[in-house]
Scaffold this active site. Structure first.
Site, short mmCIF file in Angstrom:
data_model
loop_
_atom_site.label_atom_id
_atom_site.label_comp_id
_atom_site.label_asym_id
_atom_site.label_seq_id
_atom_site.Cartn_x
_atom_site.Cartn_y
_atom_site.Cartn_z
N ASP A 1 -1.57 7.08 5.83
CA ASP A 1 -2.89 6.27 5.57
C ASP A 1 -2.66 5.22 6.90
O ASP A 1 -2.05 4.38 7.03
CB ASP A 1 -2.11 5.23 4.30
CG ASP A 1 -3.30 4.21 3.90
OD1 ASP A 1 -4.14 4.08 4.75
OD2 ASP A 1 -2.71 3.32 3.14
N TRP B 1 0.75 -1.19 -0.02
CA TRP B 1 0.02 -0.01 0.07
C TRP B 1 0.74 1.26 0.20
O TRP B 1 0.40 2.42 -0.69
CB TRP B 1 -0.95 0.09 1.18
CG TRP B 1 -1.80 -1.18 0.91
CD1 TRP B 1 -1.75 -2.26 1.98
CD2 TRP B 1 -2.78 -1.60 -0.01
NE1 TRP B 1 -2.78 -3.12 1.54
CE2 TRP B 1 -3.46 -2.89 0.45
CE3 TRP B 1 -3.18 -0.95 -1.10
CZ2 TRP B 1 -4.37 -3.54 -0.19
CZ3 TRP B 1 -4.12 -1.81 -1.85
CH2 TRP B 1 -4.63 -2.92 -1.31
N LYS C 1 -12.06 -1.61 7.92
CA LYS C 1 -11.18 -2.37 8.92
C LYS C 1 -12.13 -2.01 10.22
O LYS C 1 -12.94 -2.69 10.74
CB LYS C 1 -9.83 -2.24 9.13
CG LYS C 1 -8.93 -3.01 8.00
CD LYS C 1 -8.94 -2.50 6.47
CE LYS C 1 -7.82 -2.93 5.84
NZ LYS C 1 -8.00 -3.33 4.50
C1 LIG Z 1 -3.13 -0.10 4.70
C2 LIG Z 1 -3.95 0.07 3.40
N1 LIG Z 1 -4.05 0.98 2.65
C3 LIG Z 1 -4.85 1.09 1.56
C4 LIG Z 1 -5.65 -0.04 1.40
C5 LIG Z 1 -6.46 0.15 -0.05
O1 LIG Z 1 -7.87 0.50 0.30
P1 LIG Z 1 -8.93 0.49 -0.60
O2 LIG Z 1 -9.27 -0.93 -1.04
O3 LIG Z 1 -10.18 1.07 0.40
O4 LIG Z 1 -8.75 1.45 -1.79
C6 LIG Z 1 -5.64 -1.07 2.16
C7 LIG Z 1 -6.66 -2.04 1.66
O5 LIG Z 1 -6.72 -3.15 2.35
C8 LIG Z 1 -4.79 -1.16 3.29
O6 LIG Z 1 -4.92 -2.33 4.10
#
Ligand SMILES: Cc1ncc(COP(=O)(O)O)c(C=O)c1O
Length: 361
Positions: free
Chosen positions: A174, A107, A198
């Site tokens: 994030d 991520w 989550k």
């Molecule tokens: C830490 C983190 N950032 C970003 C994301 C991506 O999120 P999204 O699927 O809502 O775009 C996730 C998805 O599991 C994540 O765990």
């Protein structure tokens, strides 16, 4: 009268994931009849006073649970944290400017990639060489970095920053997979963003909390949907918001508040993490993926030392009603995701199963 015996399921899914049963109950009711209106929550106008109240309470619960400074605004938008990567850069990275990023895995990498659409993203620390098993040491930040971006919890690899990195530039994080799991001070942040799926609610909305005084300084023209000031000016109602995810997030935040707020979540999460990590360290059949100093309280990643035990372990945990334990393909092994709503008793069931495997070998 028939009695249906339903086995208790222990939901260790990484996200979307477990939510409190009382939230599910109330959310189901709102689908059938919202506030006695004779209408479903999902068939009324988002401009109705009933839904506007939901949006306002949701925004204000974020502020109170996180103890945000008064200068912060809160929005519930769409596009997931994946659009958040770009939104962060478009709103806080000056045109032609630079920012620093920490590469802690999948991520974090995606955040770097999106930032390049807005300017230069310097990676000042990476644990790629060890398959992201730790939070890396950070190099000195290049001068002119307008912020430092980090992923507070790395859902896939099971690592977590124990505290915000020490720096004298503003922070952007994030926090998708550990928001509301522990207390922190937002004073140094320009932006915190988190996908709901989550600790907050179902997939479908992403929460942005930001310092409104830090907006409008990039010198770029931002497309409307990506411009946080456009959404803030419309109280998170620039377009039709994701009504159901916002409503369920509100219920989950009410639940957290009733449980004692973020501090109570932190205690509960620490107890659960201690329980599983003690067993990973004690039980000779298992080993952890993340280094001890970088372990996440939300996602514990571990594997069998001998893959030959996989079939019997998988049968044991499945028979015990455990769900969602398989690790992400980039790490392998197992991942126990222990978000706020997961009871300590579920972690105990997993520990019991690990001990049962040990006894059998
Ligand atoms: C830490 C983190 N950032 C970003 C994301 C991506 O999120 P999204 O699927 O809502 O775009 C996730 C998805 O599991 C994540 O765990």
């Amino acid at each position: 009268m028939h009695q249906i015996c339903v086995m208790e399921i222990h939901n260790f899914s990484a996200g979307p994931c477990i939510l409190p049963p009382e939230v599910m109950e109330e959310a189901s009711q709102a689908i059938l009849d919202f506030k006695g209106m004779g209408l479903s929550l999902i068939e009324i106008s988002h401009r109705s006073k009933e839904f506007v109240a939901v949006m306002e309470e949701s925004r204000s619960l974020v502020k109170s649970l996180l103890g945000l400074p008064e200068r912060f605004d809160v929005l519930f938008l769409q596009g997931g944290a994946s659009l958040g990567f770009l939104t962060a850069a478009y709103n806080f990275l000056p045109d032609g400017g630079a920012a620093s990023y920490v590469d802690t895995g999948t991520w974090a990498n995606k955040a770097v990639k999106e930032a390049h659409h807005a300017g230069t993203a310097h990676v000042i620390g990476s644990s790629k060489a060890t398959n992201y098993d730790r939070i890396p040491a950070l190099e000195a930040m290049p001068s002119g970095s307008s912020y430092l971006h980090y992923t507070s919890n790395n859902t896939i690899f099971g690592t977590q920053f124990s505290a915000a990195p020490e720096t004298n530039v503003p922070l952007i994080s994030d926090m998708s997979s550990d928001i509301f799991s522990r207390s922190f001070s937002a004073e140094q942040f320009h932006l915190i963003y988190a996908g709901a799926q989550k600790n907050m609610g179902p997939a479908g909305t992403v929460m942005y909390a930001f310092d409104r005084d830090a907006l409008g300084k990039t010198g770029r023209s931002i497309p409307s949907y990506l411009d946080l000031s456009v959404h803030a000016a419309k109280d998170s109602m620039f377009n039709t918001p994701p009504v159901f995810p916002v409503y369920v997030s509100m219920l989950t935040m009410r639940w957290m508040q009733s449980m004692g707020g973020v501090a109570a979540m932190e205690d509960r999460n620490q107890r659960k993490a201690n329980l599983i990590y003690q067993e990973i360290d004690r039980n000779g059949l298992f080993e952890g993926h993340a280094t001890k100093e970088s372990r996440s309280t939300m996602n514990a990643t571990f594997r069998l030392k001998d893959a030959e035990h996989a079939a019997s372990f998988d049968a044991l945990w499945q028979d015990a009603g455990i769900n969602g334990l398989k690790g992400h393909r980039s790490v392998g092994g197992y991942r126990a995701s222990m978000y706020n709503a997961l009871p300590e008793s579920s972690v105990q069931v997993l520990v019991d199963v690990m001990q049962e495997l040990e006894r059998a070998h």
